[in-house]
Design a protein around this motif. Structure first.
Motif, PDB file in Angstrom:
ATOM      1  N   TYR A  17       0.669  -1.347   0.039  1.00  0.00           N
ATOM      2  CA  TYR A  17       0.029   0.121  -0.001  1.00  0.00           C
ATOM      3  C   TYR A  17       0.962   1.219   0.009  1.00  0.00           C
ATOM      4  N   THR A  18       1.826   1.175   1.136  1.00  0.00           N
ATOM      5  CA  THR A  18       2.596   2.476   0.938  1.00  0.00           C
ATOM      6  C   THR A  18       3.432   2.741  -0.389  1.00  0.00           C
ATOM      7  N   ARG A  19       3.874   1.694  -0.852  1.00  0.00           N
ATOM      8  CA  ARG A  19       4.770   1.852  -2.173  1.00  0.00           C
ATOM      9  C   ARG A  19       3.935   2.298  -3.252  1.00  0.00           C
ATOM     10  N   LEU A  20       2.730   1.573  -3.418  1.00  0.00           N
ATOM     11  CA  LEU A  20       1.519   1.967  -4.446  1.00  0.00           C
ATOM     12  C   LEU A  20       1.444   3.508  -4.550  1.00  0.00           C
ATOM     13  N   ASN A  21       1.166   3.589  -2.990  1.00  0.00           N
ATOM     14  CA  ASN A  21       0.145   5.229  -2.707  1.00  0.00           C
ATOM     15  C   ASN A  21       1.271   6.338  -3.052  1.00  0.00           C
ATOM     16  N   THR A  22       2.605   5.794  -3.141  1.00  0.00           N
ATOM     17  CA  THR A  22       3.671   7.133  -3.646  1.00  0.00           C
ATOM     18  C   THR A  22       3.796   7.131  -5.067  1.00  0.00           C
ATOM     19  N   VAL A  23       3.160   6.162  -5.885  1.00  0.00           N
ATOM     20  CA  VAL A  23       3.344   6.117  -7.362  1.00  0.00           C
ATOM     21  C   VAL A  23       2.645   7.553  -7.841  1.00  0.00           C
ATOM     22  N   ASP A  24       3.320   8.450  -8.599  1.00  0.00           N
ATOM     23  CA  ASP A  24       2.504   9.528  -8.918  1.00  0.00           C
ATOM     24  C   ASP A  24       1.800   9.269 -10.148  1.00  0.00           C
ATOM     25  N   VAL A  25       0.344   9.128 -10.141  1.00  0.00           N
ATOM     26  CA  VAL A  25      -0.568   8.917 -11.137  1.00  0.00           C
ATOM     27  C   VAL A  25      -0.850  10.154 -12.103  1.00  0.00           C
ATOM     28  N   ARG A  26      -0.668  11.132 -11.273  1.00  0.00           N
ATOM     29  CA  ARG A  26      -1.010  12.619 -12.090  1.00  0.00           C
ATOM     30  C   ARG A  26      -0.924  12.643 -13.562  1.00  0.00           C
ATOM     31  N   PRO A  27       0.308  12.211 -14.032  1.00  0.00           N
ATOM     32  CA  PRO A  27       0.471  12.356 -15.674  1.00  0.00           C
ATOM     33  C   PRO A  27      -0.442  11.224 -16.293  1.00  0.00           C
ATOM     34  N   ARG A  28      -0.983  10.179 -15.688  1.00  0.00           N
ATOM     35  CA  ARG A  28      -1.672   9.345 -16.409  1.00  0.00           C
ATOM     36  C   ARG A  28      -3.246   9.498 -16.046  1.00  0.00           C
ATOM     37  N   VAL A  29      -3.490  10.569 -15.254  1.00  0.00           N
ATOM     38  CA  VAL A  29      -5.169  10.868 -15.118  1.00  0.00           C
ATOM     39  C   VAL A  29      -5.644  11.512 -16.171  1.00  0.00           C
ATOM     40  N   ARG A  30      -7.060  10.918 -16.691  1.00  0.00           N
ATOM     41  CA  ARG A  30      -7.587  11.651 -17.582  1.00  0.00           C
ATOM     42  C   ARG A  30      -8.969  12.153 -17.138  1.00  0.00           C
ATOM     43  N   LYS A  31      -9.794  12.841 -17.773  1.00  0.00           N
ATOM     44  CA  LYS A  31     -10.973  13.438 -17.259  1.00  0.00           C
ATOM     45  C   LYS A  31     -11.878  13.317 -18.432  1.00  0.00           C
ATOM     46  N   LYS A  32     -13.121  12.788 -17.738  1.00  0.00           N
ATOM     47  CA  LYS A  32     -14.331  12.690 -18.669  1.00  0.00           C
ATOM     48  C   LYS A  32     -15.469  13.468 -18.136  1.00  0.00           C
ATOM     49  N   LYS A  34     -16.604  15.855 -15.563  1.00  0.00           N
ATOM     50  CA  LYS A  34     -16.159  16.349 -14.455  1.00  0.00           C
ATOM     51  C   LYS A  34     -15.343  15.165 -13.530  1.00  0.00           C
ATOM     52  N   VAL A  35     -15.282  13.984 -14.163  1.00  0.00           N
ATOM     53  CA  VAL A  35     -14.748  12.671 -13.478  1.00  0.00           C
ATOM     54  C   VAL A  35     -13.243  12.621 -13.857  1.00  0.00           C
ATOM     55  N   GLU A  36     -12.431  12.268 -13.074  1.00  0.00           N
ATOM     56  CA  GLU A  36     -10.959  12.155 -13.106  1.00  0.00           C
ATOM     57  C   GLU A  36     -10.949  10.411 -12.941  1.00  0.00           C
ATOM     58  N   TYR A  37     -10.101   9.895 -14.042  1.00  0.00           N
ATOM     59  CA  TYR A  37      -9.812   8.624 -14.012  1.00  0.00           C
ATOM     60  C   TYR A  37      -8.602   8.025 -14.498  1.00  0.00           C
ATOM     61  N   ILE A  38      -8.245   6.819 -14.333  1.00  0.00           N
ATOM     62  CA  ILE A  38      -6.813   6.377 -14.713  1.00  0.00           C
ATOM     63  C   ILE A  38      -7.489   5.180 -15.896  1.00  0.00           C
ATOM     64  N   SER A  39      -6.900   5.065 -16.883  1.00  0.00           N
ATOM     65  CA  SER A  39      -7.344   3.882 -17.919  1.00  0.00           C
ATOM     66  C   SER A  39      -6.943   2.628 -17.321  1.00  0.00           C
ATOM     67  N   GLN A 117     -13.086  -3.908 -16.432  1.00  0.00           N
ATOM     68  CA  GLN A 117     -11.849  -2.941 -16.486  1.00  0.00           C
ATOM     69  C   GLN A 117     -11.962  -2.105 -15.492  1.00  0.00           C
ATOM     70  N   ARG A 118     -13.204  -1.438 -15.279  1.00  0.00           N
ATOM     71  CA  ARG A 118     -13.347  -0.559 -14.319  1.00  0.00           C
ATOM     72  C   ARG A 118     -13.282  -1.040 -12.928  1.00  0.00           C
ATOM     73  N   ALA A 119     -13.615  -2.282 -12.604  1.00  0.00           N
ATOM     74  CA  ALA A 119     -13.388  -2.760 -11.333  1.00  0.00           C
ATOM     75  C   ALA A 119     -12.089  -3.335 -11.075  1.00  0.00           C
ATOM     76  N   MET A 120     -11.376  -3.680 -12.132  1.00  0.00           N
ATOM     77  CA  MET A 120      -9.896  -4.046 -12.168  1.00  0.00           C
ATOM     78  C   MET A 120      -9.308  -2.762 -11.632  1.00  0.00           C
ATOM     79  N   VAL A 121      -9.494  -1.506 -12.038  1.00  0.00           N
ATOM     80  CA  VAL A 121      -8.666  -0.386 -11.756  1.00  0.00           C
ATOM     81  C   VAL A 121      -9.078  -0.195 -10.251  1.00  0.00           C
TER      82      VAL A 121
END
Length: 151
Positions: A17-32, A34-39, A117-121
């Protein structure tokens, strides 16, 4: 005379958890809207980069053999992601683009696949990767018009 202190070994174990929570996901975040998501592809790539032995399981209804479950009116999928021996399982309703459940007679295999796929994310997020994208999800009332986060 006391012995000199031995240097401490660097800490080599960090919780998943600690390791994955430090991964910067911001460059991969998309917006549809008003909703932000990661593919799903980006989430899987980031997880496998950190923990290449991770696995995914799409659960099937034993009675039907289908990869979704139903109450006769709507359906949901169940997906588990295992990282370092810990599995997080997520149930997610088969929904349309407005996050409304799709009636079973209107749903198709593409709707089920998108939900898997959404459930996997979301299951990956339970391990810590991108969890912050869901922090407000539980604050919205079903009757409100505000969007909920999605994968």
């Amino acid at each position: 005379m006391s012995e000199p202190k031995k240097p401490r070994a660097p800490r080599t174990t960090t919780s998943v958890y600690t390791r994955l929570n430090t991964v910067d996901v911001r460059p991969r975040v998309r917006k549809k809207g008003k909703v932000e998501y990661i593919s799903w592809a980006d989430a899987w790539h980031m997880l496998m980069t950190e923990f290449p032995d991770s696995t995914r399981k799409v659960y099937k209804d034993e009675a039907t053999g289908l990869n979704f479950f139903t109450d006769g009116r709507t359906a949901y999928v169940e997906v588990g992601v295992t990282v370092k021996g810990t599995e997080h399982v997520v149930d997610l309703p088969v929904m349309d683009f407005r996050n409304n459940s799709i009636p079973i007679d209107k749903m198709n295999s593409f709707d089920v696949n998108k939900t898997v796929q959404r459930a996997m994310v979301k299951a990956i997020a339970m391990h810590g990767l991108g969890l912050q994208l869901w922090t407000k999800e539980d604050l919205y009332d079903a009757d409100e018009k505000a969007p909920v986060q999605q994968a």
